[in-house]
Write an enzyme that holds these catalytic residues in place. Sequence first.
Site, mmCIF file in Angstrom:
data_model
loop_
_atom_site.group_PDB
_atom_site.id
_atom_site.type_symbol
_atom_site.label_atom_id
_atom_site.label_comp_id
_atom_site.label_asym_id
_atom_site.label_seq_id
_atom_site.Cartn_x
_atom_site.Cartn_y
_atom_site.Cartn_z
ATOM 1 N N TYR A 159 0.841 -1.214 0.000
ATOM 2 C CA TYR A 159 0.000 0.000 0.000
ATOM 3 C C TYR A 159 0.874 1.262 0.000
ATOM 4 O O TYR A 159 0.635 2.202 -0.763
ATOM 5 C CB TYR A 159 -0.893 -0.049 1.236
ATOM 6 C CG TYR A 159 -1.917 1.039 1.353
ATOM 7 C CD1 TYR A 159 -3.106 1.003 0.625
ATOM 8 C CD2 TYR A 159 -1.729 2.111 2.229
ATOM 9 C CE1 TYR A 159 -4.062 2.001 0.760
ATOM 10 C CE2 TYR A 159 -2.673 3.107 2.372
ATOM 11 C CZ TYR A 159 -3.844 3.048 1.636
ATOM 12 O OH TYR A 159 -4.795 4.039 1.772
ATOM 13 N N LYS A 163 1.049 4.092 -2.885
ATOM 14 C CA LYS A 163 0.684 5.482 -2.584
ATOM 15 C C LYS A 163 1.856 6.435 -2.819
ATOM 16 O O LYS A 163 1.661 7.579 -3.239
ATOM 17 C CB LYS A 163 0.150 5.594 -1.155
ATOM 18 C CG LYS A 163 -1.188 4.861 -0.936
ATOM 19 C CD LYS A 163 -2.283 5.399 -1.832
ATOM 20 C CE LYS A 163 -3.666 4.879 -1.472
ATOM 21 N NZ LYS A 163 -4.705 5.348 -2.394
HETATM 22 P P1 NAP Z 1 -13.540 2.201 1.178
HETATM 23 O O1 NAP Z 1 -14.514 2.773 2.144
HETATM 24 O O2 NAP Z 1 -13.068 0.809 1.363
HETATM 25 O O3 NAP Z 1 -14.148 2.382 -0.296
HETATM 26 C C1 NAP Z 1 -13.405 1.929 -1.386
HETATM 27 C C2 NAP Z 1 -14.100 2.340 -2.655
HETATM 28 O O4 NAP Z 1 -13.273 1.885 -3.756
HETATM 29 C C3 NAP Z 1 -15.444 1.720 -2.836
HETATM 30 O O5 NAP Z 1 -16.325 2.637 -3.427
HETATM 31 C C4 NAP Z 1 -15.171 0.559 -3.781
HETATM 32 O O6 NAP Z 1 -16.251 0.232 -4.634
HETATM 33 C C5 NAP Z 1 -14.078 1.133 -4.640
HETATM 34 N N1 NAP Z 1 -13.309 0.105 -5.342
HETATM 35 C C6 NAP Z 1 -12.662 -0.963 -4.799
HETATM 36 N N2 NAP Z 1 -12.079 -1.678 -5.766
HETATM 37 C C7 NAP Z 1 -12.370 -1.054 -6.938
HETATM 38 C C8 NAP Z 1 -12.058 -1.299 -8.299
HETATM 39 N N3 NAP Z 1 -11.284 -2.351 -8.646
HETATM 40 N N4 NAP Z 1 -12.533 -0.460 -9.251
HETATM 41 C C9 NAP Z 1 -13.315 0.613 -8.911
HETATM 42 N N5 NAP Z 1 -13.629 0.900 -7.630
HETATM 43 C C10 NAP Z 1 -13.170 0.083 -6.663
HETATM 44 O O7 NAP Z 1 -12.202 3.081 1.121
HETATM 45 P P2 NAP Z 1 -11.915 4.586 1.631
HETATM 46 O O8 NAP Z 1 -11.425 4.508 3.017
HETATM 47 O O9 NAP Z 1 -13.054 5.454 1.283
HETATM 48 O O10 NAP Z 1 -10.650 4.934 0.710
HETATM 49 C C11 NAP Z 1 -10.771 5.692 -0.486
HETATM 50 C C12 NAP Z 1 -9.379 6.095 -0.931
HETATM 51 O O11 NAP Z 1 -8.744 6.840 0.114
HETATM 52 C C13 NAP Z 1 -8.444 4.917 -1.209
HETATM 53 O O12 NAP Z 1 -7.602 5.221 -2.297
HETATM 54 C C14 NAP Z 1 -7.636 4.810 0.057
HETATM 55 O O13 NAP Z 1 -6.401 4.190 -0.153
HETATM 56 C C15 NAP Z 1 -7.494 6.272 0.413
HETATM 57 N N6 NAP Z 1 -7.187 6.515 1.820
HETATM 58 C C16 NAP Z 1 -8.042 6.123 2.809
HETATM 59 C C17 NAP Z 1 -7.706 6.378 4.128
HETATM 60 C C18 NAP Z 1 -8.593 5.995 5.265
HETATM 61 O O14 NAP Z 1 -8.155 6.151 6.419
HETATM 62 N N7 NAP Z 1 -9.795 5.512 5.041
HETATM 63 C C19 NAP Z 1 -6.489 7.000 4.423
HETATM 64 C C20 NAP Z 1 -5.646 7.377 3.395
HETATM 65 C C21 NAP Z 1 -6.007 7.132 2.088
HETATM 66 P P3 NAP Z 1 -17.217 -1.045 -4.336
HETATM 67 O O15 NAP Z 1 -18.102 -0.624 -3.203
HETATM 68 O O16 NAP Z 1 -17.961 -1.234 -5.588
HETATM 69 O O17 NAP Z 1 -16.324 -2.184 -3.961
#
Ligand code: NAP
Length: 250
Positions: A159, A163
Amino acid sequence: MTTSAPMNGQIAIVTGASRGIGRSVALALAAAGAEVVVNYARSPEAAEAVVAEISQAGGRAYALCADVATETAVDELVTTVLERSGRIDVLINNAGITRDGLLMRMKTDDWQAVINLNLTGVFFCTRAVTRTMLKQKSGRIINITSVVGLMGNAGQANYAAAKAGVIGLTRSAAKEMASRGITVNAVAPGFIATDMTRDLDAEAILAAIPLGRFGSPEQVAGAVRFLAADPAAAYITGQVLQVDGGMVMA
Ligand code: NAP
């Protein structure tokens, strides 16, 4: 939607917009007046619920399924958006997954899956919209990276590598596209309360966050909206905006 909305007439694609940060970004850009393409991979009901929420608030959106780790699916997604909406003004590369494990024991499949979506997927989507944005001589691309890409994290070599790669891609694309009126920036969230972080040991993490709490998806969406919609952000490119409660201060 008021006519003073800054993104009126603009089309924004948000990858992974069915849940979490992507969902909040979709709502924020729609509230700013954009027509939003709510991309998802496996959650059609959740994606349609986001579309319904936007419509009920007077905005415009539609959902499109595409696995953004798959080149042909991304090209089809962009073709469909161009057929339906005729232009692409904003791309938010948000879709992401984790497959955590210590490096020594990390399965090649887990390495590959995370790199394929979190890094190569950003490349596929960015490349796919570039021709349209170059022709339009305008565009804003915002990549969701992570503070983990800046500082590393035990158990997240795949990851963190993806990133960190997104940050290099962001800066390179920003340099390539600046002369054509396209800005490319990254937003680096810290720990945000979503499905992705649901099972983490909150107590250990909170000690490392000066503001002492997880962030919300809406707070990340606020930073994305600024970079996507604010006229002042037109002079910002190649930057990484951290939304992390002070976790990483360089
Ligand atoms: P999340 O709640 O797990 O949601 C992930 C989203 O990505 C869902 O809408 C999912 O769609 C979609 N997805 C997964 N695989 C996919 C694919 N192959 N093609 C298209 N869409 C796909 O994640 P989140 O926490 O909101 O994270 C969103 C972004 O922020 C990510 O890039 C993550 O790395 C980054 N981020 C998150 C955090 C954190 O603390 N949460 C921190 C830093 C960065 P489905 O529902 O259809 O599976």
